[in-house]
Design an enzyme around this catalytic site. Structure first.
Site, mmCIF file in Angstrom:
data_model
loop_
_atom_site.group_PDB
_atom_site.id
_atom_site.type_symbol
_atom_site.label_atom_id
_atom_site.label_comp_id
_atom_site.label_asym_id
_atom_site.label_seq_id
_atom_site.Cartn_x
_atom_site.Cartn_y
_atom_site.Cartn_z
ATOM 1 N N ARG A 1 -0.137 -0.210 5.535
ATOM 2 C CA ARG A 1 0.975 -1.121 5.802
ATOM 3 C C ARG A 1 0.505 -2.341 6.598
ATOM 4 O O ARG A 1 0.991 -3.453 6.399
ATOM 5 C CB ARG A 1 2.066 -0.361 6.566
ATOM 6 C CG ARG A 1 3.317 -1.172 6.808
ATOM 7 C CD ARG A 1 4.507 -0.270 7.138
ATOM 8 N NE ARG A 1 5.704 -1.052 7.389
ATOM 9 C CZ ARG A 1 6.283 -1.177 8.585
ATOM 10 N NH1 ARG A 1 5.764 -0.576 9.645
ATOM 11 N NH2 ARG A 1 7.367 -1.902 8.719
ATOM 12 N N HIS B 1 1.197 -6.193 5.592
ATOM 13 C CA HIS B 1 1.840 -7.163 6.482
ATOM 14 C C HIS B 1 0.899 -8.313 6.816
ATOM 15 O O HIS B 1 1.343 -9.446 7.010
ATOM 16 C CB HIS B 1 2.331 -6.478 7.755
ATOM 17 C CG HIS B 1 3.621 -5.736 7.558
ATOM 18 N ND1 HIS B 1 4.589 -5.627 8.515
ATOM 19 C CD2 HIS B 1 4.103 -5.070 6.482
ATOM 20 C CE1 HIS B 1 5.623 -4.920 8.048
ATOM 21 N NE2 HIS B 1 5.335 -4.561 6.818
ATOM 22 N N ASN C 1 7.389 -4.979 12.624
ATOM 23 C CA ASN C 1 6.099 -4.547 13.157
ATOM 24 C C ASN C 1 6.228 -3.514 14.253
ATOM 25 O O ASN C 1 5.222 -3.046 14.757
ATOM 26 C CB ASN C 1 5.378 -5.743 13.805
ATOM 27 C CG ASN C 1 4.822 -6.659 12.755
ATOM 28 O OD1 ASN C 1 4.814 -6.314 11.591
ATOM 29 N ND2 ASN C 1 4.375 -7.810 13.186
ATOM 30 N N HIS D 1 4.347 3.794 -0.754
ATOM 31 C CA HIS D 1 5.286 4.649 -0.017
ATOM 32 C C HIS D 1 5.123 6.128 -0.379
ATOM 33 O O HIS D 1 5.930 6.952 0.018
ATOM 34 C CB HIS D 1 6.726 4.169 -0.246
ATOM 35 C CG HIS D 1 7.025 2.864 0.445
ATOM 36 N ND1 HIS D 1 8.219 2.189 0.335
ATOM 37 C CD2 HIS D 1 6.257 2.106 1.274
ATOM 38 C CE1 HIS D 1 8.181 1.082 1.068
ATOM 39 N NE2 HIS D 1 6.998 1.000 1.645
HETATM 40 C C1 HEM Z 1 8.435 -3.713 -1.732
HETATM 41 C C2 HEM Z 1 8.762 -4.093 -0.530
HETATM 42 C C3 HEM Z 1 8.546 -3.244 0.678
HETATM 43 C C4 HEM Z 1 9.476 -2.961 1.626
HETATM 44 C C5 HEM Z 1 10.891 -3.486 1.683
HETATM 45 C C6 HEM Z 1 8.856 -2.075 2.580
HETATM 46 C C7 HEM Z 1 9.490 -1.587 3.706
HETATM 47 C C8 HEM Z 1 8.974 -0.607 4.510
HETATM 48 C C9 HEM Z 1 9.649 -0.030 5.640
HETATM 49 C C10 HEM Z 1 10.997 -0.464 6.181
HETATM 50 C C11 HEM Z 1 8.863 0.951 6.139
HETATM 51 C C12 HEM Z 1 9.165 1.891 7.290
HETATM 52 C C13 HEM Z 1 8.542 1.457 8.580
HETATM 53 C C14 HEM Z 1 8.975 2.331 9.704
HETATM 54 O O1 HEM Z 1 10.128 2.763 9.735
HETATM 55 O O2 HEM Z 1 8.149 2.614 10.589
HETATM 56 C C15 HEM Z 1 7.694 0.995 5.319
HETATM 57 C C16 HEM Z 1 6.652 1.874 5.511
HETATM 58 C C17 HEM Z 1 5.458 1.784 4.824
HETATM 59 N N1 HEM Z 1 5.107 0.824 3.908
HETATM 60 FE FE1 HEM Z 1 6.364 -0.436 2.991
HETATM 61 N N2 HEM Z 1 7.587 -1.822 2.190
HETATM 62 C C18 HEM Z 1 7.338 -2.519 1.038
HETATM 63 C C19 HEM Z 1 6.142 -2.580 0.368
HETATM 64 C C20 HEM Z 1 4.985 -2.008 0.800
HETATM 65 C C21 HEM Z 1 3.666 -2.310 0.296
HETATM 66 C C22 HEM Z 1 3.364 -3.356 -0.761
HETATM 67 C C23 HEM Z 1 2.802 -1.512 0.964
HETATM 68 C C24 HEM Z 1 1.308 -1.430 0.857
HETATM 69 C C25 HEM Z 1 0.634 -1.718 -0.227
HETATM 70 C C26 HEM Z 1 3.584 -0.702 1.860
HETATM 71 C C27 HEM Z 1 3.091 0.312 2.650
HETATM 72 C C28 HEM Z 1 3.840 1.070 3.511
HETATM 73 C C29 HEM Z 1 3.341 2.269 4.165
HETATM 74 C C30 HEM Z 1 2.002 2.920 3.929
HETATM 75 C C31 HEM Z 1 4.357 2.705 5.012
HETATM 76 C C32 HEM Z 1 4.333 3.920 5.960
HETATM 77 C C33 HEM Z 1 3.995 3.448 7.357
HETATM 78 C C34 HEM Z 1 3.955 4.561 8.382
HETATM 79 O O3 HEM Z 1 3.847 5.745 8.040
HETATM 80 O O4 HEM Z 1 4.013 4.216 9.576
HETATM 81 N N3 HEM Z 1 4.891 -1.044 1.752
HETATM 82 N N4 HEM Z 1 7.766 0.033 4.348
HETATM 83 C C1 LIG Z 2 8.604 -6.388 20.268
HETATM 84 C C2 LIG Z 2 7.630 -5.291 20.154
HETATM 85 O O1 LIG Z 2 7.859 -4.193 20.621
HETATM 86 N N1 LIG Z 2 6.536 -5.539 19.457
HETATM 87 C C3 LIG Z 2 5.522 -4.581 19.227
HETATM 88 C C4 LIG Z 2 4.874 -4.853 17.876
HETATM 89 O O2 LIG Z 2 3.807 -3.958 17.699
HETATM 90 C C5 LIG Z 2 2.822 -3.989 18.705
HETATM 91 C C6 LIG Z 2 1.746 -3.016 18.326
HETATM 92 O O3 LIG Z 2 2.265 -1.733 18.143
HETATM 93 C C7 LIG Z 2 3.408 -3.638 20.063
HETATM 94 O O4 LIG Z 2 2.418 -3.738 21.050
HETATM 95 C C8 LIG Z 2 4.523 -4.593 20.362
HETATM 96 O O5 LIG Z 2 5.126 -4.238 21.578
#
Ligand code: HEM
Ligand SMILES: CC(=O)N[C@H]1CO[C@H](CO)[C@@H](O)[C@@H]1O
Ligand SMILES: *[C@@H]1O[C@H](CO)[C@@H](O)[C@H](O)[C@H]1NC(C)=O
Ligand SMILES: *[C@@H]1O[C@H](CO)[C@@H](O)[C@H](O)[C@H]1NC(C)=O
Ligand SMILES: *[C@@H]1O[C@H](CO)[C@@H](O)[C@H](O)[C@H]1NC(C)=O
Ligand SMILES: *[C@@H]1O[C@H](CO)[C@@H](O)[C@H](O)[C@H]1NC(C)=O
Ligand SMILES: *[C@@H]1O[C@H](CO)[C@@H](O)[C@H](O)[C@H]1NC(C)=O
Ligand SMILES: *[C@@H]1O[C@H](CO)[C@@H](O)[C@H](O)[C@H]1NC(C)=O
Ligand SMILES: *[C@@H]1O[C@H](CO)[C@@H](O)[C@H](O)[C@H]1NC(C)=O
Length: 326
Positions: free
Chosen positions: A60, A64, A92, A191
């Site tokens: 992710r 980003h 983030n 995902h």
């Molecule tokens: C299509 C549009 C996309 C949206 C709207 C989206 C949105 C999100 C959101 C909201 C999360 C949850 C974050 C959290 O709650 O901590 C997430 C997690 C994640 N996204 Fe996406 N995402 C998108 C595309 C992608 C792409 C293109 C990738 C990588 C190629 C990606 C990789 C991931 C991964 C690996 C996670 C899990 C992160 C974790 O376990 O902390 N996503 N995404």
């Molecule tokens: C506003 C905020 O909490 N930002 C966080 C974004 O992610 C970095 C890395 O995890 C944090 O250090 C920041 O505090």
């Protein structure tokens, strides 16, 4: 001399074939820091071996980084008194692993100071962390990216798609990065690993049309799965609980995400949206074939890794990934 001219021409043409359209190339550091890519992989694997939550974090992070100002390591820059960086933006909040990137960078600086970019480290770590499960690289990462000098919080929401987006907006945000509907579907397959916070989908459980009551649910969500999610996310106010995005297979990088998607168990509205367009449904169905998923993911993530890259003498090679060089 003449024969050398011809030979040299052949050589130059031959060599230049390895430089891709993006300006990146395979094993860019072959001469300048021959062991760079091995070192990145070794350190990454050491960390990942003890922590299954890391590969999704790094995948992710790469996404980003690339979607804001191109893959230039700008996601790694800390805010300063004068500048609020990308890191501070809401999407983030749950990024992690920055310390590991800094550790890798520090070790590379010891052997080849000022050579390996932070932007390349992010791209390599994403690949290597996810590939650990298979002990072989799942996709190619051409290198030679240079580091950006700007990280601006206001640019994040303008570029990172929201989990509340419908298909039209997802397609638009990807098109702005020269990525197609096929790339959108294939990359959403990321995902298949990792977790999502309740706050990003609990409107689907309690407040889908703004009525704010337990029967105000998203009709496109599988009923059984919805009931399960309500046991995890007990109210709209819950902003700490996380749920696996690919239930039953959330630590394995595979095509299982597309299977749950077809069962209407995609976690976010943006996941469910992939079933609302004829073309995208076609790609979702293709991804049900595991071989197709792996081969298409390889293509799409390589494209993602080339978005807006700085090459040649553009940008800089940061000394520390979290601060711009002075
Ligand atoms: C299509 C549009 C996309 C949206 C709207 C989206 C949105 C999100 C959101 C909201 C999360 C949850 C974050 C959290 O709650 O901590 C997430 C997690 C994640 N996204 Fe996406 N995402 C998108 C595309 C992608 C792409 C293109 C990738 C990588 C190629 C990606 C990789 C991931 C991964 C690996 C996670 C899990 C992160 C974790 O376990 O902390 N996503 N995404
Ligand atoms: C506003 C905020 O909490 N930002 C966080 C974004 O992610 C970095 C890395 O995890 C944090 O250090 C920041 O505090
Ligand atoms: C595993 O990584 C996460 C970040 O994804 C971190 O918060 C956690 O402390 C790590 N756990 C261990 C045991 O190192
Ligand atoms: C912030 O800006 C002020 C005024 O432009 C400058 O003097 C100072 O060095 C800057 N601080 C940082 C950390 O960049
Ligand atoms: C950050 O980006 C916003 C939106 O594009 C812009 O208005 C603002 O001037 C930028 N700030 C800096 C410090 O570059
Ligand atoms: C998608 O969402 C945008 C913004 O909310 C809205 O303007 C647009 O009409 C929606 N498109 C469809 C097809 O629902
Ligand atoms: C998309 O492609 C166009 C035309 O090749 C190019 O000018 C533009 O910089 C690309 N945009 C991104 C974000 O890579
Ligand atoms: C429920 O949704 C409505 C409309 O989107 C919104 O205005 C309201 O703040 C939401 N309620 C809660 C508690 O989040
Ligand atoms: C989560 O909710 C609590 C209580 O409502 C609030 O104090 C906190 O600031 C919220 N955290 C985030 C990251 O939104």
């Amino acid at each position: 001399m003449k024969s050398c001219l011809l030979l040299c021409l052949v050589l130059v043409v031959g060599l230049s074939e390895f430089v891709e359209g993006s300006g990146l190339k395979e094993n860019f550091y072959e001469k300048s820091c021959p062991h760079a890519e091995e070192i990145v992989r070794e350190i990454t694997w050491n960390y990942v071996a003890n922590n299954v939550t890391l590969p999704p974090k790094f995948l992710r992070m790469h996404f980003h980084d690339c979607f804001v100002r191109g893959c230039d390591g700008s996601i790694l820059i800390d805010s300063t008194p004068n500048n609020t960086a990308e890191k501070a933006a809401v999407p983030n909040l749950s990024l992690a692993g920055f310390g590991i990137i800094d550790d890798i960078k520090a070790q590379l600086e010891e052997i080849c100071p000022g050579v390996v970019s932070c932007a390349d480290i992010v791209a390599l770590v994403a690949r290597d962390s996810v590939s650990f499960q298979y002990k072989k690289p799942l996709w190619e990462v051409p290198t030679g990216r240079r580091d950006g000098t700007v990280s601006n919080v206001s640019e994040v929401l303008l570029n990172i798609p929201s989990p509340f987006f419908n298909f039209t907006l997802l397609e638009l945000f990807f098109a702005r990065k020269n990525l197609t509907v096929q790339d959108l579907v294939v990359l959403s397959g990321a995902h298949t690993i990792g977790v999502g916070h309740c706050a990003f989908f609990s409107n689907r459980l309690y407040n889908f049309t703004g009525k704010d009551n337990p029967s105000d649910t998203d009709p496109s969500l599988n009923k059984k799965y919805l009931a399960f999610l309500k046991t995890k996310c007990k109210s709209l106010a819950d902003n700490t609980t996380v749920v696996p995005m690919d239930p039953g297979s959330s630590t394995s990088f595979d095509n299982h995400y597309f299977k749950i998607l077809e069962h209407h168990e995609g976690l976010f509205q943006s996941d469910a949206a992939l079933l609302t367009n004829k073309d995208s449904v076609k790609f979702v169905q293709e991804m049900l074939d595991s071989d197709d998923f792996f081969s298409e993911f390889r293509v799409s993530i390589k494209k993602m890794g080339e978005i807006g890259v700085l090459t040649g003498t553009a940008g800089q090679i940061r000394k520390k990934c979290n601060v711009v060089n002075h």
